[in-house]
Design an enzyme around this catalytic site. Structure first.
Site, PDB file in Angstrom:
ATOM      1  N   CYS A 378       0.834  -1.200   0.000  1.00  0.00           N
ATOM      2  CA  CYS A 378       0.000   0.000   0.000  1.00  0.00           C
ATOM      3  C   CYS A 378       0.875   1.260   0.000  1.00  0.00           C
ATOM      4  O   CYS A 378       1.425   1.615  -1.025  1.00  0.00           O
ATOM      5  CB  CYS A 378      -0.973  -0.043   1.167  1.00  0.00           C
ATOM      6  N   HIS A 504      -3.369  -4.980   0.495  1.00  0.00           N
ATOM      7  CA  HIS A 504      -2.797  -5.518   1.738  1.00  0.00           C
ATOM      8  C   HIS A 504      -2.931  -7.038   1.731  1.00  0.00           C
ATOM      9  O   HIS A 504      -3.778  -7.602   2.435  1.00  0.00           O
ATOM     10  CB  HIS A 504      -3.543  -4.947   2.950  1.00  0.00           C
ATOM     11  N   GLU A 506      -1.323  -9.189   3.133  1.00  0.00           N
ATOM     12  CA  GLU A 506      -1.087  -9.805   4.449  1.00  0.00           C
ATOM     13  C   GLU A 506      -2.403 -10.173   5.137  1.00  0.00           C
ATOM     14  O   GLU A 506      -2.448 -11.069   5.976  1.00  0.00           O
ATOM     15  CB  GLU A 506      -0.255  -8.870   5.343  1.00  0.00           C
TER      16      GLU A 506
HETATM   17  N1  GLN Z   1      -1.701   6.819   3.019  1.00  0.00           N
HETATM   18  C1  GLN Z   1      -1.804   6.085   1.796  1.00  0.00           C
HETATM   19  C2  GLN Z   1      -3.166   6.254   1.156  1.00  0.00           C
HETATM   20  O1  GLN Z   1      -4.084   6.674   1.768  1.00  0.00           O
HETATM   21  C3  GLN Z   1      -1.502   4.611   2.021  1.00  0.00           C
HETATM   22  C4  GLN Z   1      -2.535   3.912   2.848  1.00  0.00           C
HETATM   23  C5  GLN Z   1      -2.092   2.587   3.380  1.00  0.00           C
HETATM   24  O2  GLN Z   1      -0.917   2.259   3.378  1.00  0.00           O
HETATM   25  N2  GLN Z   1      -3.025   1.803   3.876  1.00  0.00           N
HETATM   26  O3  GLN Z   1      -3.321   5.930  -0.003  1.00  0.00           O
END
Ligand code: GLN
Length: 548
Positions: A378, A504, A506
Site C-alpha cells: 500500500c 494488503h 497480508e
Molecule cells: N496513506 C496512503 C493512502 O491513503 C496509504 C494507505 C495505506 O498504506 N493503507 O493511499
C-alpha cells in the site's frame, strides 16, 4: 439451532482472549461444525478505522470493506474463514443504530434506555450472525470484566441465555494466574469470577493463562472457588508458538467440555492439518532476517498481519523469520552503519501521514540498487514509485500529494473517487477489489493466476498521468484494476524481487496458505541469505515466548 459461545476476560487485558477464542473456533471446526466469530468492542469509536495504530494496533479489513479490530485477523487465520464487517460491533456503532432508530421514530412514545434498547441492539448483532448455515457463533467481548463500558455487553449476553435456552449458550472466561514470588496465584481468577457472577453470569469454563503450567492442585482450587467442574478449568500456559494453542486447549479438553455442555453431538476433531502445521513450525531449521521499515516499531501490534504473513512465508520454506524493526526516520543513519545491508529482505508496510516517509523511500532505493528483496504494501508501493521517479526518472522532488501538495511530480495522487470526500470514517477505498496481472510477470507467477482479489484501504494511488514515463523503463506496472486504470501491482524487471502492491495481501494470509507475495518474498530472501552465508544468524534470537 445455532449455539453461542461467549468469551470474556478478567484480571488483565492482553491475556490472549482472541487467540483462545480463535483456537476454540478451530477445534470446533475440526469437529465438522460450521463456525463463525465476532468481536464486541466496548469503546465508543464507530469502528477502529479512525484510530491511530498506536492506540489500537492494526486495523484489520474484511472483504466487504469493514475496518475492524485486529482480533478478526486471528479469527480468520485460525478458523480459515473470511469474515465480514458484521463480525465486529462497537459501543459506538450500537449507539449509532439506536440513535438513528430514535430519530426515525421507531421508539415513539418511549424513553430510550441502555436496558432494553442498547442491550436489545447488542443481542441483534449477536443474533444476525446465527442462522441455518451456522452451528456455532463465538462472540468475544473486548475489555475486561469490571470495566465501566463493558456492563451493557455483559447484561446482553446474560439475557441471551434466557432468550435462547441454557443448552444453547456457553460462557467461557479467560483469566491469569500470575507468578508472584515463585508462586502461582489463583486469587485474581477468583475475584474476576466473582465480578462476573455479580453481573449474573456463571462461567461454564475457565481458561487460566499462566507463564508456566499450573501447579498441582490449583485447578482443583479454582474449580472449588469458582464453582466450575474441574475438567472445565483449562490451563493455557505460554506456548513456544501461537499456532500451538489449539493443540494445547484440545489436550486440556476444552472442546470436549464445550461440546458436552452444548449437547453438540459430534465426533473427535480432525486436527491433522493443524498438527502438520505445528510440526512444520517446530522444525524450522534455517532463518532469514527481514527488516520492517515502520513508523510504529515500538508497538508491533500495528503490523500484526504483516508479521504473521511473513511467518507464514517462513513456514512454507522451513525457515524462521527474524524481524529487524527499523524506525523509518532513522534509515539514513542506519544505512551508514550497514544495518540494511545485513538484511535478507525489506518490507515497507502501509501507513498514513508524512512522518517516516523519506526513510521508507530511502530504504526502497537501497533495496533496488543492492538487489535486496523488497515488498511494498500500500504506502510501500507508493514509496517505491516515488523513489523510482526521483532517482531513475529524474523527477526531483516527486512525491505523493498526501505529503507534498505542491510537488511538481505528484506521482502518487488522491484517487478520483476520493475528491469531495470530507468525512474521515469508513470512506477510504476499502475491501476486496479484483486486479488483472500481466502475463509473465513476477506477481502473476507468484499467484499462479492473472486474476486476483486482495483487500484495500487507501485514498491515494499511482497517478496515471505519469504512467507512460514508467512504462518506458524496467519499472513494470504488472497489475491493474480490470479496466486498466488503477495501478495495483508494480515490479522491477531484472531484480530478484522488488514488488509493490496497492493492496494488503497480508490480510488474507493463512498459516497453512501463505499469501503468495509473502511466500515469494521469503523465498527470495532465503536465496540471498544462503548465498551470503548459510548460518548467519543465531536461531535462538527469535521466538520470544509467545503469549496465547
Ligand atoms: N496513506 C496512503 C493512502 O491513503 C496509504 C494507505 C495505506 O498504506 N493503507 O493511499
Amino acid at each position: 439451532m445455532t449455539k453461542h459461545i461467549f468469551v470474556t476476560g478478567g484480571v488483565a487485558s492482553s491475556l490472549g482472549k482472541g487467540i483462545t477464542a480463535s483456537s476454540l473456533g478451530r477445534l470446533l471446526k475440526a469437529r465438522g461444525l460450521r463456525v463463525t466469530m465476532q468481536k464486541l468492542d466496548p469503546y465508543i469509536n464507530v469502528d477502529p478505522g479512525t484510530m491511530n495504530p498506536f492506540e489500537h494496533g492494526e486495523v484489520f479489513v474484511t472483504d466487504d470493506g469493514g475496518e475492524t479490530d485486529l482480533d478478526l485477523g486471528h479469527y480468520e487465520r485460525f478458523i480459515d474463514e473470511n469474515l465480514t464487517r458484521d463480525s465486529n460491533a462497537t459501543t459506538g456503532s450500537i449507539y449509532s443504530a439506536v440513535l438513528a432508530a430514535e430519530r426515525r421514530g421507531d421508539y415513539l412514545g418511549k424513553t430510550v434506555q441502555v436496558i432494553p434498547h442498547i442491550t436489545d441492539e447488542i443481542k441483534r448483532r449477536i443474533t444476525r450472525l446465527a442462522g441455518e448455515d451456522r452451528d456455532v457463533v463465538i462472540t468475544e467481548v473486548g475489555g475486561t470484566v469490571g470495566d465501566i463500558e463493558i456492563l451493557p455487553f455483559l447484561e446482553a449476553i446474560r439475557q441471551f441465555r434466557l432468550d435462547v435456552g441454557r443448552d444453547n449458550v456457553f460462557y467461557l472466561h479467560v483469566t491469569l494466574a500470575p507468578l508472584i514470588v515463585a508462586e502461582q496465584k489463583t486469587k485474581p481468577t477468583q475475584h474476576s469470577v466473582t465480578e462476573l457472577r455479580g453481573r449474573g453470569i456463571q462461567p461454564d469454563a475457565i481458561v487460566v493463562r499462566s507463564e508456566h503450567p499450573l501447579a498441582e492442585g490449583l485447578k482443583r482450587k479454582i474449580s472449588n472457588l469458582c464453582d466450575v467442574p474441574i475438567d472445565a478449568v483449562v490451563n493455557a500456559a505460554d506456548a513456544r508458538n501461537l499456532y500451538e494453542i489449539p493443540l494445547v486447549l484440545h489436550e486440556e479438553g476444552l472442546d470436549g467440555v464445550v461440546c458436552r455442555m452444548l449437547r453438540l453431538d459430534v465426533g473427535d476433531p480432525d486436527l491433522s492439518e493443524w498438527e502438520a502445521l505445528v510440526d512444520r513450525v517446530e522444525s524450522l531449521d534455517r532463518s532469514v532476517k527481514i527488516g520492517i521499515i515502520g513508523k510504529y516499531v515500538s508497538l508491533q501490534d500495528a503490523y500484526l498481519s504483516v508479521v504473521e504473513a511473513l511467518k507464514h512465508g517462513g513456514f512454507h520454506h522451513g525457515c524462521h523469520v527474524v524481524i529487524d524493526w527499523i524506525q523509518a526516520e532513522e534509515v539514513e543513519g542506519l544505512l551508514a552503519e550497514g544495518r540494511l545491508r545485513d538484511l535478507d529482505g525489506i518490507v515497507i508496510p502501509g501507513g498514513f501521514g508524512e512522518r517516516g516517509t523519506e526513510g521508507k523511500i530511502m530504504a526502497a532505493g537501497y533495496a533496488r540498487e543492492h538487489d535486496i528483496p523488497c515488498l511494498g504494501l500500500c504506502l510501500g508501493l507508493q514509496m517505491m514509485t516515488i523513489e523510482y521517479a526521483r532517482n531513475e526518472l529524474g523527477m526531483a522532488g516527486a512525491n505523493s500529494s498526501e505529503f507534498d501538495p505542491t510537488t511538481a511530480y505528484p506521482v502518487i495522487d488522491l484517487m478520483e473517487t476520493q475528491r469531495g470526500v470530507t468525512d474521515m470514517g469508513g470512506t477510504m477505498r476499502l475491501g476486496a477489489y479484483v486486479a488483472q496481472l500481466a502475463e509473465g510477470s513476477q506477481v502473476a507467477k507468484a499467484y499462479g493466476t492473472t486474476v486476483v482479489s486482495e483487500r484495500h484501504r487507501h485514498r491515494y494511488e499511482f497517478n496515471p498521468r505519469f504512467r507512460a514515463r514508467f512504462d518506458e523503463t524496467d519499472f513494470w506496472c504488472s497489475g491493474t484494476s480490470p479496466d486498466g486504470r488503477l495501478v495495483e501491482f508494480i515490479e522491477l524487471r531484472n531484480h530478484p524481487f522488488w514488488v509493490g502492491t496497492q493492496a494488503h495481501p497480508e490480510l488474507k494470509s493463512r498459516p497453512t496458505r501463505p499469501a503468495p507475495l509473502f511466500r515469494e518474498m521469503i523465498g527470495a530472501a532465503l536465496a540471498r541469505a544462503e548465498g551470503r552465508s548459510p548460518h548467519l544468524f543465531d536461531l535462538t534470537v527469535e521466538s520470544p515466548s509467545v503469549t496465547a
